[in-house]
Design a protein around this motif. Structure first.
Motif, PDB file in Angstrom:
ATOM      1  N   PHE A 116       0.832  -1.207   0.000  1.00 26.43           N
ATOM      2  CA  PHE A 116       0.000   0.000   0.000  1.00 26.43           C
ATOM      3  C   PHE A 116       0.862   1.249   0.000  1.00 26.43           C
ATOM      4  CE2 PHE A 116      -2.113   3.428   2.331  1.00 26.43           C
ATOM      5  CZ  PHE A 116      -3.196   3.645   1.497  1.00 26.43           C
ATOM      6  N   GLU A 117       1.931   1.238   0.782  1.00 26.60           N
ATOM      7  CA  GLU A 117       2.807   2.405   0.855  1.00 26.60           C
ATOM      8  C   GLU A 117       3.473   2.672  -0.496  1.00 26.60           C
ATOM      9  OE1 GLU A 117       2.870   4.463   3.389  1.00 26.60           O
ATOM     10  OE2 GLU A 117       1.527   3.148   4.506  1.00 26.60           O
ATOM     11  N   ARG A 118       3.942   1.616  -1.160  1.00 25.52           N
ATOM     12  CA  ARG A 118       4.551   1.785  -2.491  1.00 25.52           C
ATOM     13  C   ARG A 118       3.529   2.326  -3.476  1.00 25.52           C
ATOM     14  NH1 ARG A 118       6.624  -3.306  -1.253  1.00 25.52           N
ATOM     15  NH2 ARG A 118       5.157  -4.286  -2.683  1.00 25.52           N
ATOM     16  N   TRP A 119       2.311   1.792  -3.430  1.00 25.91           N
ATOM     17  CA  TRP A 119       1.253   2.230  -4.338  1.00 25.91           C
ATOM     18  C   TRP A 119       0.935   3.697  -4.103  1.00 25.91           C
ATOM     19  CZ3 TRP A 119      -3.613   4.107  -3.092  1.00 25.91           C
ATOM     20  CH2 TRP A 119      -4.482   4.275  -4.166  1.00 25.91           C
ATOM     21  N   LEU A 120       0.810   4.083  -2.838  1.00 22.59           N
ATOM     22  CA  LEU A 120       0.439   5.458  -2.515  1.00 22.59           C
ATOM     23  C   LEU A 120       1.513   6.442  -2.955  1.00 22.59           C
ATOM     24  CD1 LEU A 120      -1.672   7.263  -1.230  1.00 22.59           C
ATOM     25  CD2 LEU A 120      -0.559   6.895   0.975  1.00 22.59           C
ATOM     26  N   VAL A 121       2.762   6.112  -2.720  1.00 23.83           N
ATOM     27  CA  VAL A 121       3.862   6.994  -3.136  1.00 23.83           C
ATOM     28  C   VAL A 121       3.836   7.189  -4.650  1.00 23.83           C
ATOM     29  CG1 VAL A 121       6.379   7.139  -3.363  1.00 23.83           C
ATOM     30  CG2 VAL A 121       5.352   6.541  -1.177  1.00 23.83           C
ATOM     31  N   GLY A 122       3.601   6.110  -5.383  1.00 25.12           N
ATOM     32  CA  GLY A 122       3.545   6.203  -6.839  1.00 25.12           C
ATOM     33  C   GLY A 122       2.390   7.047  -7.329  1.00 25.12           C
ATOM     34  N   ARG A 123       1.251   6.928  -6.685  1.00 28.21           N
ATOM     35  CA  ARG A 123       0.065   7.698  -7.085  1.00 28.21           C
ATOM     36  C   ARG A 123       0.189   9.178  -6.776  1.00 28.21           C
ATOM     37  NH1 ARG A 123      -3.266   5.504 -10.759  1.00 28.21           N
ATOM     38  NH2 ARG A 123      -3.668   3.359 -10.231  1.00 28.21           N
ATOM     39  N   LEU A 124       0.875   9.511  -5.685  1.00 35.45           N
ATOM     40  CA  LEU A 124       0.970  10.907  -5.272  1.00 35.45           C
ATOM     41  C   LEU A 124       2.156  11.644  -5.892  1.00 35.45           C
ATOM     42  CD1 LEU A 124       0.142  10.470  -1.485  1.00 35.45           C
ATOM     43  CD2 LEU A 124      -1.403  11.203  -3.313  1.00 35.45           C
ATOM     44  N   GLU A 125       2.995  10.903  -6.588  1.00 34.54           N
ATOM     45  CA  GLU A 125       4.193  11.496  -7.181  1.00 34.54           C
ATOM     46  C   GLU A 125       3.806  12.557  -8.217  1.00 34.54           C
ATOM     47  OE1 GLU A 125       8.018   9.959  -9.734  1.00 34.54           O
ATOM     48  OE2 GLU A 125       6.935   8.555  -8.454  1.00 34.54           O
ATOM     49  N   GLY A 126       4.460  13.704  -8.120  1.00 34.59           N
ATOM     50  CA  GLY A 126       4.248  14.763  -9.085  1.00 34.59           C
ATOM     51  C   GLY A 126       3.137  15.737  -8.718  1.00 34.59           C
TER      52      GLY A 126
ATOM     53  N   GLY B 145       0.476  20.851  -1.458  1.00 34.25           N
ATOM     54  CA  GLY B 145      -0.803  21.036  -0.776  1.00 34.25           C
ATOM     55  C   GLY B 145      -1.824  19.986  -1.169  1.00 34.25           C
ATOM     56  N   ILE B 146      -1.892  19.678  -2.450  1.00 37.95           N
ATOM     57  CA  ILE B 146      -2.822  18.664  -2.932  1.00 37.95           C
ATOM     58  C   ILE B 146      -2.360  17.288  -2.481  1.00 37.95           C
ATOM     59  CG2 ILE B 146      -3.744  17.567  -5.010  1.00 37.95           C
ATOM     60  CD1 ILE B 146      -3.537  20.319  -6.372  1.00 37.95           C
ATOM     61  N   ARG B 147      -1.057  17.070  -2.536  1.00 40.98           N
ATOM     62  CA  ARG B 147      -0.503  15.771  -2.153  1.00 40.98           C
ATOM     63  C   ARG B 147      -0.840  15.418  -0.707  1.00 40.98           C
ATOM     64  NH1 ARG B 147       4.300  12.576  -3.555  1.00 40.98           N
ATOM     65  NH2 ARG B 147       4.890  11.442  -1.691  1.00 40.98           N
ATOM     66  N   SER B 148      -0.641  16.363   0.213  1.00 37.54           N
ATOM     67  CA  SER B 148      -0.892  16.066   1.625  1.00 37.54           C
ATOM     68  C   SER B 148      -2.364  15.788   1.880  1.00 37.54           C
ATOM     69  CB  SER B 148      -0.390  17.206   2.514  1.00 37.54           C
ATOM     70  OG  SER B 148      -1.116  18.386   2.258  1.00 37.54           O
ATOM     71  N   GLU B 149      -3.255  16.539   1.245  1.00 35.86           N
ATOM     72  CA  GLU B 149      -4.686  16.308   1.428  1.00 35.86           C
ATOM     73  C   GLU B 149      -5.124  14.987   0.791  1.00 35.86           C
ATOM     74  OE1 GLU B 149      -7.163  17.856   3.230  1.00 35.86           O
ATOM     75  OE2 GLU B 149      -5.362  18.716   4.100  1.00 35.86           O
ATOM     76  N   ALA B 150      -4.580  14.674  -0.377  1.00 32.44           N
ATOM     77  CA  ALA B 150      -4.927  13.412  -1.039  1.00 32.44           C
ATOM     78  C   ALA B 150      -4.411  12.221  -0.227  1.00 32.44           C
ATOM     79  CB  ALA B 150      -4.340  13.377  -2.454  1.00 32.44           C
ATOM     80  N   GLU B 151      -3.225  12.355   0.356  1.00 26.46           N
ATOM     81  CA  GLU B 151      -2.687  11.278   1.187  1.00 26.46           C
ATOM     82  C   GLU B 151      -3.526  11.102   2.445  1.00 26.46           C
ATOM     83  OE1 GLU B 151       1.390   9.873   3.473  1.00 26.46           O
ATOM     84  OE2 GLU B 151       1.404  11.734   2.316  1.00 26.46           O
ATOM     85  N   ARG B 152      -3.897  12.204   3.077  1.00 22.81           N
ATOM     86  CA  ARG B 152      -4.727  12.137   4.283  1.00 22.81           C
ATOM     87  C   ARG B 152      -6.065  11.478   3.979  1.00 22.81           C
ATOM     88  NH1 ARG B 152      -8.839  14.481   6.354  1.00 22.81           N
ATOM     89  NH2 ARG B 152      -9.055  15.996   4.678  1.00 22.81           N
TER      90      ARG B 152
END
Length: 103
Positions: free
Chosen positions: A39-49, A53-60
């Motif tokens: 899950f962590e690998r998947w999430l990092v790949g999805r949030l890359e780029g 501000g958007i990244r932190s909210e999408a991760e949360r």
């Protein structure tokens, strides 16, 4: 101790089942699982780029969906009773799914 990161690539290269080897090593009490959860690998790949501000909210938001969060109380207690009464009436009339009515 044998670590997951040390044996994963060589076993895959030989076409050997990693799961079976891990099971045996765990039984021998000489295995250490230092692998990163998928899950962590998947999430990092999805949030890359994404912008920070958007990244932190999408991760949360994604973690909240996966792990759940604290439940909140209804705004008014009456709304809960209204919903429960509607479900009960629907069950009595036979209009809802079996799992809703607990039959």
């Amino acid at each position: 101790m044998i670590r997951h990161t040390e044996i994963f690539a060589p076993l895959r290269a030989l076409g050997l089942p990693v799961g079976h080897v891990v099971t045996v090593l765990e039984e021998m009490d000489i295995f250490e699982d230092d692998s990163e959860p998928s899950f962590e690998r998947w999430l990092v790949g999805r949030l890359e780029g994404l912008a920070p501000g958007i990244r932190s909210e999408a991760e949360r938001w994604t973690r909240l969906l996966r792990e759940g969060g604290p439940r909140s109380l209804p705004r008014r207690e009456g709304t809960v009773w209204l919903f429960l009464n509607q479900v009960r009436q629907a069950c009595w009339s036979g209009r809802t799914a079996i799992t809703t009515c607990g039959k």
